[in-house]
Each structure stands twice: as C-alpha cells, then as structure tokens.
Design a protein around this motif. Structure first.
Motif, PDB file in Angstrom:
ATOM      1  N   SER A 111      47.496  29.865  22.053  1.00 37.04           N
ATOM      2  CA  SER A 111      48.939  29.925  21.790  1.00 37.04           C
ATOM      3  C   SER A 111      49.628  30.929  22.708  1.00 37.04           C
ATOM      4  O   SER A 111      50.708  30.660  23.245  1.00 37.04           O
ATOM      5  N   MET A 112      48.995  32.094  22.901  1.00 34.14           N
ATOM      6  CA  MET A 112      49.594  33.111  23.763  1.00 34.14           C
ATOM      7  C   MET A 112      49.659  32.643  25.210  1.00 34.14           C
ATOM      8  O   MET A 112      50.672  32.834  25.906  1.00 34.14           O
ATOM      9  N   ALA A 113      48.585  32.017  25.696  1.00 35.66           N
ATOM     10  CA  ALA A 113      48.576  31.515  27.067  1.00 35.66           C
ATOM     11  C   ALA A 113      49.637  30.437  27.255  1.00 35.66           C
ATOM     12  O   ALA A 113      50.339  30.400  28.278  1.00 35.66           O
ATOM     13  N   ALA A 114      49.768  29.550  26.262  1.00 30.00           N
ATOM     14  CA  ALA A 114      50.794  28.507  26.334  1.00 30.00           C
ATOM     15  C   ALA A 114      52.180  29.116  26.383  1.00 30.00           C
ATOM     16  O   ALA A 114      53.063  28.643  27.121  1.00 30.00           O
ATOM     17  N   TRP A 115      52.413  30.164  25.638  1.00 34.73           N
ATOM     18  CA  TRP A 115      53.715  30.839  25.610  1.00 34.73           C
ATOM     19  C   TRP A 115      54.055  31.363  27.004  1.00 34.73           C
ATOM     20  O   TRP A 115      55.166  31.153  27.510  1.00 34.73           O
ATOM     21  N   HIS A 116      53.105  32.055  27.630  1.00 28.92           N
ATOM     22  CA  HIS A 116      53.336  32.556  28.989  1.00 28.92           C
ATOM     23  C   HIS A 116      53.625  31.404  29.959  1.00 28.92           C
ATOM     24  O   HIS A 116      54.571  31.461  30.752  1.00 28.92           O
ATOM     25  N   LEU A 117      52.789  30.383  29.920  1.00 27.09           N
ATOM     26  CA  LEU A 117      52.889  29.304  30.901  1.00 27.09           C
ATOM     27  C   LEU A 117      54.121  28.430  30.681  1.00 27.09           C
ATOM     28  O   LEU A 117      54.666  27.870  31.642  1.00 27.09           O
ATOM     29  N   LEU A 118      54.586  28.309  29.459  1.00 32.89           N
ATOM     30  CA  LEU A 118      55.803  27.546  29.190  1.00 32.89           C
ATOM     31  C   LEU A 118      57.049  28.319  29.625  1.00 32.89           C
ATOM     32  O   LEU A 118      58.056  27.723  30.009  1.00 32.89           O
ATOM     33  N   GLU A 119      56.973  29.631  29.575  1.00 39.93           N
ATOM     34  CA  GLU A 119      58.127  30.447  29.973  1.00 39.93           C
ATOM     35  C   GLU A 119      58.195  30.642  31.486  1.00 39.93           C
ATOM     36  O   GLU A 119      59.276  30.813  32.036  1.00 39.93           O
ATOM     37  N   LEU A 120      57.046  30.646  32.153  1.00 36.92           N
ATOM     38  CA  LEU A 120      56.998  30.932  33.589  1.00 36.92           C
ATOM     39  C   LEU A 120      56.707  29.647  34.349  1.00 36.92           C
ATOM     40  O   LEU A 120      55.551  29.263  34.553  1.00 36.92           O
ATOM     41  N   GLU A 121      57.763  28.978  34.795  1.00 31.62           N
ATOM     42  CA  GLU A 121      57.619  27.658  35.415  1.00 31.62           C
ATOM     43  C   GLU A 121      56.762  27.701  36.671  1.00 31.62           C
ATOM     44  O   GLU A 121      55.919  26.824  36.895  1.00 31.62           O
ATOM     45  N   GLU A 122      56.953  28.717  37.508  1.00 34.43           N
ATOM     46  CA  GLU A 122      56.182  28.808  38.752  1.00 34.43           C
ATOM     47  C   GLU A 122      54.702  28.993  38.458  1.00 34.43           C
ATOM     48  O   GLU A 122      53.843  28.368  39.090  1.00 34.43           O
ATOM     49  N   LEU A 123      54.385  29.838  37.480  1.00 34.84           N
ATOM     50  CA  LEU A 123      52.993  30.066  37.115  1.00 34.84           C
ATOM     51  C   LEU A 123      52.387  28.796  36.504  1.00 34.84           C
ATOM     52  O   LEU A 123      51.229  28.466  36.771  1.00 34.84           O
ATOM     53  N   ARG A 124      53.185  28.074  35.736  1.00 40.77           N
ATOM     54  CA  ARG A 124      52.701  26.826  35.139  1.00 40.77           C
ATOM     55  C   ARG A 124      52.370  25.801  36.224  1.00 40.77           C
ATOM     56  O   ARG A 124      51.331  25.144  36.171  1.00 40.77           O
ATOM     57  N   LEU A 159      44.119  32.307  33.434  1.00 36.97           N
ATOM     58  CA  LEU A 159      43.854  32.504  32.010  1.00 36.97           C
ATOM     59  C   LEU A 159      43.234  33.875  31.752  1.00 36.97           C
ATOM     60  O   LEU A 159      43.591  34.559  30.777  1.00 36.97           O
ATOM     61  N   HIS A 160      42.311  34.296  32.612  1.00 33.66           N
ATOM     62  CA  HIS A 160      41.696  35.616  32.449  1.00 33.66           C
ATOM     63  C   HIS A 160      42.732  36.729  32.607  1.00 33.66           C
ATOM     64  O   HIS A 160      42.671  37.740  31.896  1.00 33.66           O
ATOM     65  N   GLU A 161      43.671  36.549  33.523  1.00 34.81           N
ATOM     66  CA  GLU A 161      44.690  37.569  33.719  1.00 34.81           C
ATOM     67  C   GLU A 161      45.628  37.640  32.513  1.00 34.81           C
ATOM     68  O   GLU A 161      46.038  38.731  32.101  1.00 34.81           O
ATOM     69  N   ILE A 162      45.957  36.502  31.930  1.00 37.70           N
ATOM     70  CA  ILE A 162      46.769  36.514  30.707  1.00 37.70           C
ATOM     71  C   ILE A 162      46.010  37.224  29.586  1.00 37.70           C
ATOM     72  O   ILE A 162      46.576  38.040  28.846  1.00 37.70           O
ATOM     73  N   LEU A 163      44.713  36.937  29.475  1.00 40.23           N
ATOM     74  CA  LEU A 163      43.913  37.570  28.429  1.00 40.23           C
ATOM     75  C   LEU A 163      43.784  39.072  28.663  1.00 40.23           C
ATOM     76  O   LEU A 163      43.738  39.854  27.708  1.00 40.23           O
ATOM     77  N   ARG A 164      43.717  39.482  29.918  1.00 41.36           N
ATOM     78  CA  ARG A 164      43.667  40.924  30.201  1.00 41.36           C
ATOM     79  C   ARG A 164      44.904  41.621  29.654  1.00 41.36           C
ATOM     80  O   ARG A 164      44.822  42.695  29.047  1.00 41.36           O
ATOM     81  N   LEU A 165      46.050  41.004  29.866  1.00 43.04           N
ATOM     82  CA  LEU A 165      47.305  41.586  29.385  1.00 43.04           C
ATOM     83  C   LEU A 165      47.495  41.413  27.883  1.00 43.04           C
ATOM     84  O   LEU A 165      48.186  42.201  27.239  1.00 43.04           O
ATOM     85  N   GLU A 166      46.889  40.360  27.328  1.00 45.43           N
ATOM     86  CA  GLU A 166      47.097  40.029  25.916  1.00 45.43           C
ATOM     87  C   GLU A 166      45.761  39.884  25.195  1.00 45.43           C
ATOM     88  O   GLU A 166      45.408  38.812  24.704  1.00 45.43           O
TER      89      GLU A 166
END
Length: 330
Positions: free
Chosen positions: A159-172, A187-194
């Motif tokens: 859910s957290m990864a989806a939230w980031h990727l849905l908000e950040l179009e370029e990253l998606r 995904l690993h970088e998102i998990l590092r932050l979250e």
C-alpha cells in the motif's frame, strides 16, 4: 533456533521464490485485480491484505482453516496497545485478550493445517516442521512468525509503495518501464524510507564497544539494544547525500542493503524478504497499468506492537473501460 532458521530458509531463497511461488503470486494478483476492475473501485489496503494472506498461507501451509476470516485473526494478533504506565488490571486484561487471540488463531487455522499435513504432507513450512518432529506449540510460533508478521507487513508495504508511485508520475513511469533489477531498486528505496517495522530489539550476546561520532559506548552482554530503523536508514554517513530523498540509484557502501535495515540483518534478517519483494512487484505492475484514480488518500495510523505505520481507507477507482492486465512476467 538457529538450526531451525537455517532449515526453513530453503523455502525463501531467491531461486525457490521465483521458481515455486511466482505463478502463485501471478494467480492471486490477477484475482485481486479482476475484483477491483469488476467493482470499479476498492480499498487498496483490503485488496493487498487478501493478496498477502493468500500467498503467505500457501507458503506456510495455513490452507485448511475451519472457518473464514484468517486475515482478521492475524490482524488481531498484531493489534496490541503499548502497556507502559498503565494499570495492572489493564495489563492483565490485555494479556488475556492476547492469549485469546492466539488461541483463536491456533484452533481455527493452525491445528486444522497440522492435522491435514499429518495425513498428507506437502511442500510447505508446516509439513517440514512436522517432518522434523516439532510439537504443535513450536509450529504455532513459526506460523505467527512467518504468517502473521509476513502477511501484515507485506500488506502495509504494498500500500505504501502504491501511494508513492501513484503520486509520483515520473517515478511510476520509470518503474513500469524498468527491468526487474530497476523495479526492485525503486521498491527497496521506498522501503528504506518507509520501513514497516520501525524498531528492532536485540540482546547483546557479548560485551562490545561501539564508536559513533567520536563517542564511545560500552555495551554489556545481555543488554537490550533498541534499534531505530527509520533513523538508521536515514543516516547520511551511510546513505549519502540527501538521505531522506527517494533516489533508487543511490551509491551505497559495500555491505549496506538497498533497503537499509528494513529487513533487519544478520542471523535474524527477515527470511521472507525475497517473497515480499517479488509479491509486491508482481501486484504493483498489474495495478499501476490500470487507469487508476485515487478517490481517498490513506489515513496514516500507527501500530504500537511493531512501531510501524498502518494505511487505512486507501480508496482507488478504475475507469469503466479498463480490462484486467496481462501477466507481469518480465
């Protein structure tokens, strides 16, 4: 305990995860996505919980429950309040409630699975434990470790990864266009932050001296160590410039995992790390290729037991013309 961890580790190696569980993850992800498309909208937290429970149940062997609702029983196991500073009566009540939740999980899910595998062993964790002569209470502990913890934490991270990727179009776009290594890096970088689990507690097995920022710390054998994972993952001395920025191409020192300490490290590193990443990647590829609209951003809550976040009320909608994506194999 170490011998048991080594023996069970064969179920969670990258090769086994890819060879044995990919089709399973594809199948369950397709089911969840098809349901979302059919309904036209859904709570992403509920959808990811269904996915995580189904996958982990098959790997562990929790597939013979006497009644539905294992996901809720597992959630109850990890929904305990902190008890520091509360009255003795409240601690007693909380302890009884915890034991009741554990007994409910055992009678409804674990014991039926054990009975089924005594009759017909399968290639899962419970069958392996029975083969090794483990008692029911030992199997229960492993089911809580690999079942409850794995299901709930994976659900929150997706859910957290989806939230980031849905908000950040370029990253998606970068994620969907990347190969497996590039997608995993994001995904690993998102998990590092979250990190889903905010703190880990360990006992020192020997006297040790730790040098940090010019300060010497003496730690005695048996001392309880409180590891702040979120702070460690944002340590600029290790993670480099702008440690709080989302940067998948981050240049890390040798021996530092891309997700920091989010999966732990050493002998107690999370054995389900490879499963969690592959499952998240397969589902997110399918989800993010849909024409999605976020109807309601998630409410950010807190789980006192694992000292980590919980995302609830994450409502997404799919355009009526959308169809179920094809396989995400890459």
């Amino acid at each position: 305990h170490k011998e048991q961890r080594v023996a069970i580790a064969r179920f969670f190696t990258p090769t086994i995860v890819s060879d044995e569980y990919r089709d399973l993850m594809e199948e369950y992800s397709d089911e969840v996505i098809a349901k979302l498309v059919e309904d036209g909208h859904g709570d992403l937290g509920e959808l990811t919980l269904r996915l995580a429970v189904n996958v982990a149940a098959r790997v562990v062997g929790l597939t013979d429950s006497r009644r539905p609702g294992m996901d809720r029983r597992l959630e109850a196991l990890l929904s305990m309040d902190r008890l520091e500073g509360v009255s003795r009566l409240r601690r007693i009540v909380a302890g009884l409630k915890s034991q009741a939740n554990l007994l409910n999980f055992y009678l409804s899910d674990v014991r039926p699975a054990i009975a089924a595998r005594r009759r017909a062993p399968q290639g899962d964790v419970i069958s392996h434990l029975l083969e090794g002569g483990r008692k029911n209470v030992e199997i229960l502990i492993e089911c809580v470790t690999y079942g409850a913890a794995g299901m709930v934490t994976t659900r929150e991270f997706i859910s957290m990864a989806a939230w980031h990727l849905l908000e950040l179009e370029e990253l998606r776009s970068e994620y969907l266009a990347g190969d497996e290594k590039e997608r995993y890096g994001i995904l690993h970088e998102i998990l590092r932050l979250e990190p889903v689990v905010g703190r880990l507690y360990r006992r020192a097995t020997a006297d040790m001296v730790i040098e940090d920022a010019g300060v010497t710390h003496h730690v005695s054998a048996g001392a309880l160590l409180n590891l702040d994972i979120r702070a460690a993952n944002a340590d600029a001395d290790v993670m480099g410039e702008a440690p709080l920025a989302l940067c998948p191409q981050r240049d890390l020192p040798r021996g530092v995992q891309a997700s920091g300490l989010s999966f732990g490290d050493g002998g107690h590193r999370c054995p389900g790390a490879f499963i969690a990443m592959q499952e998240s990647d397969i589902f997110l590829q399918k989800l993010l290729r849909l024409p999605l609209e976020v109807r309601s951003a998630p409410r950010l809550g807190w789980n006192d037991l694992v000292e980590g976040y919980e995302l609830r009320g994450f409502e997404v909608a799919v355009e009526p013309s959308a169809s179920t994506p094809v396989s995400s194999r890459a």
